[in-house]
Design a protein around this motif. Structure first.
Motif, PDB file in Angstrom:
ATOM      1  N   SER A 291     -12.473  38.637 -30.857  1.00  0.00           N
ATOM      2  CA  SER A 291     -11.111  38.808 -31.243  1.00  0.00           C
ATOM      3  C   SER A 291     -10.937  38.320 -32.677  1.00  0.00           C
ATOM      4  CB  SER A 291     -10.269  37.903 -30.408  1.00  0.00           C
ATOM      5  OG  SER A 291     -10.144  38.114 -29.110  1.00  0.00           O
ATOM      6  N   LEU A 292     -11.767  37.269 -33.073  1.00  0.00           N
ATOM      7  CA  LEU A 292     -11.714  36.852 -34.522  1.00  0.00           C
ATOM      8  C   LEU A 292     -12.412  37.800 -35.162  1.00  0.00           C
ATOM      9  CD1 LEU A 292     -10.779  34.851 -36.450  1.00  0.00           C
ATOM     10  CD2 LEU A 292     -13.222  33.522 -35.857  1.00  0.00           C
ATOM     11  N   TYR A 293     -13.449  38.630 -34.840  1.00  0.00           N
ATOM     12  CA  TYR A 293     -13.950  39.552 -35.612  1.00  0.00           C
ATOM     13  C   TYR A 293     -13.198  40.624 -35.840  1.00  0.00           C
ATOM     14  CZ  TYR A 293     -17.229  43.429 -36.691  1.00  0.00           C
ATOM     15  OH  TYR A 293     -17.766  44.427 -37.445  1.00  0.00           O
ATOM     16  N   TRP A 294     -12.513  41.114 -34.831  1.00  0.00           N
ATOM     17  CA  TRP A 294     -11.575  42.351 -34.869  1.00  0.00           C
ATOM     18  C   TRP A 294     -10.355  42.112 -35.932  1.00  0.00           C
ATOM     19  CZ3 TRP A 294      -9.073  44.934 -30.023  1.00  0.00           C
ATOM     20  CH2 TRP A 294      -8.613  46.247 -30.594  1.00  0.00           C
ATOM     21  N   ALA A 295     -10.050  40.834 -35.819  1.00  0.00           N
ATOM     22  CA  ALA A 295      -8.878  40.621 -36.957  1.00  0.00           C
ATOM     23  C   ALA A 295      -9.673  40.451 -38.097  1.00  0.00           C
ATOM     24  CB  ALA A 295      -8.403  39.179 -36.586  1.00  0.00           C
ATOM     25  N   LEU A 296     -10.704  40.027 -38.646  1.00  0.00           N
ATOM     26  CA  LEU A 296     -10.959  39.823 -39.880  1.00  0.00           C
ATOM     27  C   LEU A 296     -11.396  40.994 -40.156  1.00  0.00           C
ATOM     28  CD1 LEU A 296     -13.011  36.484 -39.396  1.00  0.00           C
ATOM     29  CD2 LEU A 296     -10.910  36.453 -40.784  1.00  0.00           C
TER      30      LEU A 296
ATOM     31  N   ASN B 200     -18.431  39.131 -39.360  1.00  0.00           N
ATOM     32  CA  ASN B 200     -19.306  38.719 -38.247  1.00  0.00           C
ATOM     33  C   ASN B 200     -19.740  37.367 -38.619  1.00  0.00           C
ATOM     34  OD1 ASN B 200     -20.935  38.716 -35.784  1.00  0.00           O
ATOM     35  ND2 ASN B 200     -22.723  39.354 -37.033  1.00  0.00           N
ATOM     36  N   LEU B 201     -20.147  36.638 -39.810  1.00  0.00           N
ATOM     37  CA  LEU B 201     -20.526  35.483 -40.122  1.00  0.00           C
ATOM     38  C   LEU B 201     -19.648  34.498 -39.900  1.00  0.00           C
ATOM     39  CD1 LEU B 201     -22.544  33.745 -41.854  1.00  0.00           C
ATOM     40  CD2 LEU B 201     -21.222  34.229 -44.103  1.00  0.00           C
ATOM     41  N   VAL B 202     -18.402  34.823 -40.205  1.00  0.00           N
ATOM     42  CA  VAL B 202     -17.170  33.793 -40.041  1.00  0.00           C
ATOM     43  C   VAL B 202     -16.864  33.540 -38.603  1.00  0.00           C
ATOM     44  CG1 VAL B 202     -14.839  33.236 -40.310  1.00  0.00           C
ATOM     45  CG2 VAL B 202     -16.335  34.173 -42.362  1.00  0.00           C
ATOM     46  N   SER B 203     -16.724  34.713 -37.925  1.00  0.00           N
ATOM     47  CA  SER B 203     -16.410  34.680 -36.338  1.00  0.00           C
ATOM     48  C   SER B 203     -17.653  33.980 -35.782  1.00  0.00           C
ATOM     49  CB  SER B 203     -15.973  35.947 -35.933  1.00  0.00           C
ATOM     50  OG  SER B 203     -17.154  36.805 -35.886  1.00  0.00           O
ATOM     51  N   LEU B 204     -18.684  34.218 -36.112  1.00  0.00           N
ATOM     52  CA  LEU B 204     -20.012  33.562 -35.445  1.00  0.00           C
ATOM     53  C   LEU B 204     -19.990  32.275 -35.656  1.00  0.00           C
ATOM     54  CD1 LEU B 204     -22.366  34.247 -33.164  1.00  0.00           C
ATOM     55  CD2 LEU B 204     -23.747  34.940 -35.427  1.00  0.00           C
ATOM     56  N   LEU B 205     -19.660  31.682 -37.028  1.00  0.00           N
ATOM     57  CA  LEU B 205     -19.848  30.424 -37.330  1.00  0.00           C
ATOM     58  C   LEU B 205     -19.003  29.669 -36.362  1.00  0.00           C
ATOM     59  CD1 LEU B 205     -21.293  28.249 -39.142  1.00  0.00           C
ATOM     60  CD2 LEU B 205     -19.725  28.797 -41.045  1.00  0.00           C
ATOM     61  N   VAL B 206     -17.770  30.055 -36.418  1.00  0.00           N
ATOM     62  CA  VAL B 206     -16.446  29.256 -35.802  1.00  0.00           C
ATOM     63  C   VAL B 206     -16.912  29.015 -34.450  1.00  0.00           C
ATOM     64  CG1 VAL B 206     -14.074  29.372 -35.247  1.00  0.00           C
ATOM     65  CG2 VAL B 206     -14.911  29.947 -37.511  1.00  0.00           C
ATOM     66  N   LEU B 207     -17.346  30.305 -33.827  1.00  0.00           N
ATOM     67  CA  LEU B 207     -17.507  30.310 -32.385  1.00  0.00           C
ATOM     68  C   LEU B 207     -18.550  29.591 -31.906  1.00  0.00           C
ATOM     69  CD1 LEU B 207     -15.359  31.095 -30.073  1.00  0.00           C
ATOM     70  CD2 LEU B 207     -14.908  32.028 -32.402  1.00  0.00           C
ATOM     71  N   THR B 208     -19.747  29.730 -32.976  1.00  0.00           N
ATOM     72  CA  THR B 208     -20.987  28.975 -32.510  1.00  0.00           C
ATOM     73  C   THR B 208     -20.625  27.197 -32.325  1.00  0.00           C
ATOM     74  OG1 THR B 208     -22.588  30.612 -33.366  1.00  0.00           O
ATOM     75  CG2 THR B 208     -23.395  28.438 -33.103  1.00  0.00           C
ATOM     76  N   VAL B 209     -19.861  26.760 -33.449  1.00  0.00           N
ATOM     77  CA  VAL B 209     -19.728  25.496 -33.358  1.00  0.00           C
ATOM     78  C   VAL B 209     -18.970  24.979 -32.124  1.00  0.00           C
ATOM     79  CG1 VAL B 209     -18.344  23.731 -34.586  1.00  0.00           C
ATOM     80  CG2 VAL B 209     -19.785  25.359 -35.558  1.00  0.00           C
ATOM     81  N   LEU B 210     -17.999  25.928 -31.684  1.00  0.00           N
ATOM     82  CA  LEU B 210     -17.113  25.564 -30.594  1.00  0.00           C
ATOM     83  C   LEU B 210     -18.035  25.695 -29.391  1.00  0.00           C
ATOM     84  CD1 LEU B 210     -13.822  27.158 -31.457  1.00  0.00           C
ATOM     85  CD2 LEU B 210     -14.392  24.855 -31.605  1.00  0.00           C
ATOM     86  N   ASN B 211     -18.678  26.552 -29.211  1.00  0.00           N
ATOM     87  CA  ASN B 211     -19.743  27.078 -28.132  1.00  0.00           C
ATOM     88  C   ASN B 211     -20.737  25.860 -27.905  1.00  0.00           C
ATOM     89  OD1 ASN B 211     -22.433  28.017 -27.217  1.00  0.00           O
ATOM     90  ND2 ASN B 211     -20.954  29.657 -26.467  1.00  0.00           N
ATOM     91  N   THR B 212     -21.405  25.682 -29.101  1.00  0.00           N
ATOM     92  CA  THR B 212     -22.218  24.209 -28.923  1.00  0.00           C
ATOM     93  C   THR B 212     -21.869  23.197 -28.409  1.00  0.00           C
ATOM     94  OG1 THR B 212     -23.811  25.516 -30.658  1.00  0.00           O
ATOM     95  CG2 THR B 212     -24.118  23.061 -30.080  1.00  0.00           C
ATOM     96  N   GLU B 213     -20.593  22.629 -28.737  1.00  0.00           N
ATOM     97  CA  GLU B 213     -19.978  21.558 -28.406  1.00  0.00           C
ATOM     98  C   GLU B 213     -19.444  21.534 -26.804  1.00  0.00           C
ATOM     99  OE1 GLU B 213     -19.099  17.698 -28.558  1.00  0.00           O
ATOM    100  OE2 GLU B 213     -20.287  18.813 -30.020  1.00  0.00           O
ATOM    101  N   ALA B 214     -18.977  22.772 -26.450  1.00  0.00           N
ATOM    102  CA  ALA B 214     -18.658  22.945 -24.870  1.00  0.00           C
ATOM    103  C   ALA B 214     -19.813  22.904 -24.254  1.00  0.00           C
ATOM    104  CB  ALA B 214     -17.934  24.311 -24.977  1.00  0.00           C
ATOM    105  N   ASN B 215     -21.103  23.718 -24.485  1.00  0.00           N
ATOM    106  CA  ASN B 215     -22.250  23.463 -23.724  1.00  0.00           C
ATOM    107  C   ASN B 215     -22.607  22.043 -23.618  1.00  0.00           C
ATOM    108  OD1 ASN B 215     -22.733  25.968 -22.605  1.00  0.00           O
ATOM    109  ND2 ASN B 215     -22.852  26.746 -24.672  1.00  0.00           N
TER     110      ASN B 215
END
Length: 155
Positions: free
Chosen positions: A46-51, A61-76
């Protein structure tokens, strides 16, 4: 004599119980990882599509992946591998290398797709990005499980 015959059975039951506990932990971890992965992939897509409306594919891809990787890592860290002996610093540093791998693979897939289909829409790119992310996620789980969160504090 009866005690000797019964002893090996009791000892054999203990490893079986440990094996069942390990399977239960593995099963719980996989379920959480999949749930978090689905949410993260949807969020990144969703973020990629918007950006992508304003930015080139690599930047989006860089921004969407960076944002979601931080959130994903903390959730995991908190939900999937909650019993692991790894704090936030170790978790996020370990995920940093995985971020780089994921970025290279997903960006490469999107750029290859754009090369093959120059007129493709951002929506089509997003599908390629999401599909590639699934493959990266399998590798990510294995590396996080074995290397980053490998030392378990308790089952």
């Amino acid at each position: 004599m009866a005690r000797l015959k019964g002893a090996p059975v009791a000892e054999a039951a203990a490893p079986s119980r440990m094996s069942a506990v390990r399977r239960a932990v593995w099963s719980r971890e996989v379920r959480w990882f999949v749930a978090i992965g689905v949410a993260s992939t949807a969020g990144q897509a969703s973020l990629y599509w918007a950006l992508r409306l304003w930015w080139p594919p690599v930047a989006a891809n860089l921004v969407s992946l960076l944002v979601l990787t931080v959130l994903n890592t903390e959730a995991n860290r908190r939900l999937t591998f909650r019993n692991a002996d790894a704090g936030p610093l170790r978790a996020h540093l370990g995920a940093g290398g995985l971020f780089l791998l994921g970025y290279l693979v997903t960006s490469g897939a999107v750029l290859w797709f754009r090369h093959e289909r120059p007129g493709a829409s951002p929506a089509a790119e997003t599908v390629v990005l999401a599909a590639t992310s699934v493959v990266v996620t399998v590798v990510r789980f294995l590396v996080l499980r074995l290397a980053v969160f490998g030392r378990r504090a308790r089952p």
